[in-house]
Design an enzyme around this catalytic site. Structure first.
Site, mmCIF file in Angstrom:
data_model
loop_
_atom_site.group_PDB
_atom_site.id
_atom_site.type_symbol
_atom_site.label_atom_id
_atom_site.label_comp_id
_atom_site.label_asym_id
_atom_site.label_seq_id
_atom_site.Cartn_x
_atom_site.Cartn_y
_atom_site.Cartn_z
ATOM 1 N N TRP A 62 30.144 35.615 31.149
ATOM 2 C CA TRP A 62 30.918 35.371 32.367
ATOM 3 C C TRP A 62 31.557 36.661 32.833
ATOM 4 O O TRP A 62 31.683 37.626 32.068
ATOM 5 C CB TRP A 62 31.898 34.218 32.226
ATOM 6 C CG TRP A 62 32.962 34.309 31.142
ATOM 7 C CD1 TRP A 62 32.868 34.942 29.930
ATOM 8 C CD2 TRP A 62 34.267 33.721 31.193
ATOM 9 N NE1 TRP A 62 34.011 34.773 29.214
ATOM 10 C CE2 TRP A 62 34.907 34.030 29.956
ATOM 11 C CE3 TRP A 62 34.949 32.970 32.126
ATOM 12 C CZ2 TRP A 62 36.210 33.605 29.673
ATOM 13 C CZ3 TRP A 62 36.247 32.545 31.823
ATOM 14 C CH2 TRP A 62 36.861 32.861 30.609
ATOM 15 N N HIS A 80 43.377 32.379 59.298
ATOM 16 C CA HIS A 80 42.899 33.764 59.318
ATOM 17 C C HIS A 80 43.443 34.510 60.534
ATOM 18 O O HIS A 80 43.638 35.704 60.500
ATOM 19 C CB HIS A 80 41.367 33.759 59.327
ATOM 20 C CG HIS A 80 40.726 35.112 59.373
ATOM 21 N ND1 HIS A 80 41.162 36.180 58.617
ATOM 22 C CD2 HIS A 80 39.658 35.579 60.097
ATOM 23 C CE1 HIS A 80 40.397 37.228 58.856
ATOM 24 N NE2 HIS A 80 39.493 36.896 59.758
HETATM 25 MN MN MN Z 1 35.668 36.219 58.616
#
Ligand code: MN
Length: 262
Positions: A62, A80
């Site tokens: 991993w 965002h």
């Molecule tokens: Mn983006």
């Protein structure tokens, strides 16, 4: 047992419904957007192995991964953008999952984009698409097909010169039309972001981010394999990681296409 689910499984198993992967591989060579100073850039994807069948973990492998939230094929959540900052259900952990799936409408802009790197898909072009395929159903994903995903080299994909990056995208008015007159779920593109390359110059800058995310809708960037989709009728699934307060996330985007619908 539900006959609908049963039939869905049967159709997938038999290959009459095909699953098309609209996702690009994620690796250290995945191109990352570069913004002019003083804006901060995100790091590219990187990986550090934690264990690999060795003394750190004899039976397992991993890694630790690092990247910006908007890397590779990814999802833009409303938080965002500043226009979506205060909306309900605006981050990766709070958005409503029923809004992540819907009909895909694909608008072909390959010819225009091959002639002009800064091509903007207009409202008129969308209306023309509707003449051919019918009115865009509410709560659909609208995907712009440009074949930009064929640009495998980062320099070619980002396509920047002294004037900044050049890549096609939805025109500002077209985007507004899709959100407010067609009530779509979101827009998807093959380029690095949901605004065209030169959008940093537009007024306001990055208008499609402002419009789409400000309306609580979503963006999908760096898609591929749009060629395998019909103009209308694919079923799209796009699930970002459930990052608490996440502004976006790399996303596996799948389209279900029924045999005969291309
Ligand atoms: Mn983006």
């Amino acid at each position: 047992m539900s006959e609908v689910i049963n039939e869905l499984v049967r159709e997938i198993r038999s290959g009459r419904i095909k699953l098309i992967d609209l996702t690009k591989p994620l690796s250290p060579v995945t191109p990352v957007i570069s913004l002019p100073p003083p804006f901060a850039d995100a790091p590219p994807f990187s990986r550090k192995v934690i264990a690999q069948y060795d003394e750190r973990g004899p039976d397992w492998y991993w890694s630790e991964i690092r990247m910006g939230e908007h890397t590779g094929t990814h999802f833009d959540a409303p938080i965002h953008w500043i226009t979506g900052r205060d909306l309900p259900h605006n981050s990766c952990d709070t958005l409503l999952v029923q809004n992540l799936v819907g009909m895909a409408c694909v608008i072909d802009a390959v010819t225009e984009s091959s002639r002009d790197d800064d091509y903007l898909l207009t409202r008129e072009r969308i209306l023309q698409w509707e003449q051919e395929h019918g009115k865009i159903p509410q709560r659909s994903w609208i995907l712009m097909r440009t074949e930009w995903s064929r640009r495998t080299e980062a320099a070619d994909f980002l396509n920047a010169d002294d004037d900044g990056p050049h890549s096609p995208g939805f025109d500002q008015e077209a985007c507004h039309f899709l959100i407010y007159e067609r009530d779509i779920l979101g827009i998807g593109v093959e380029t690095v972001g949901i605004d065209p390359g030169q959008a940093f110059r537009f007024k306001p800058p990055f208008p499609n981010h402002a419009t789409v995310l400000g309306a609580g809708r979503f963006g999908l960037a760096s898609l591929c394999n749009l060629t395998a989709l019909p103009a209308i009728g694919a079923f799209l699934v796009a699930c970002p990681l459930k990052i608490v307060k996440g502004s976006g996330s790399p996303t596996r985007v799948l389209a279900f296409v029924h045999h005969g619908s291309i």
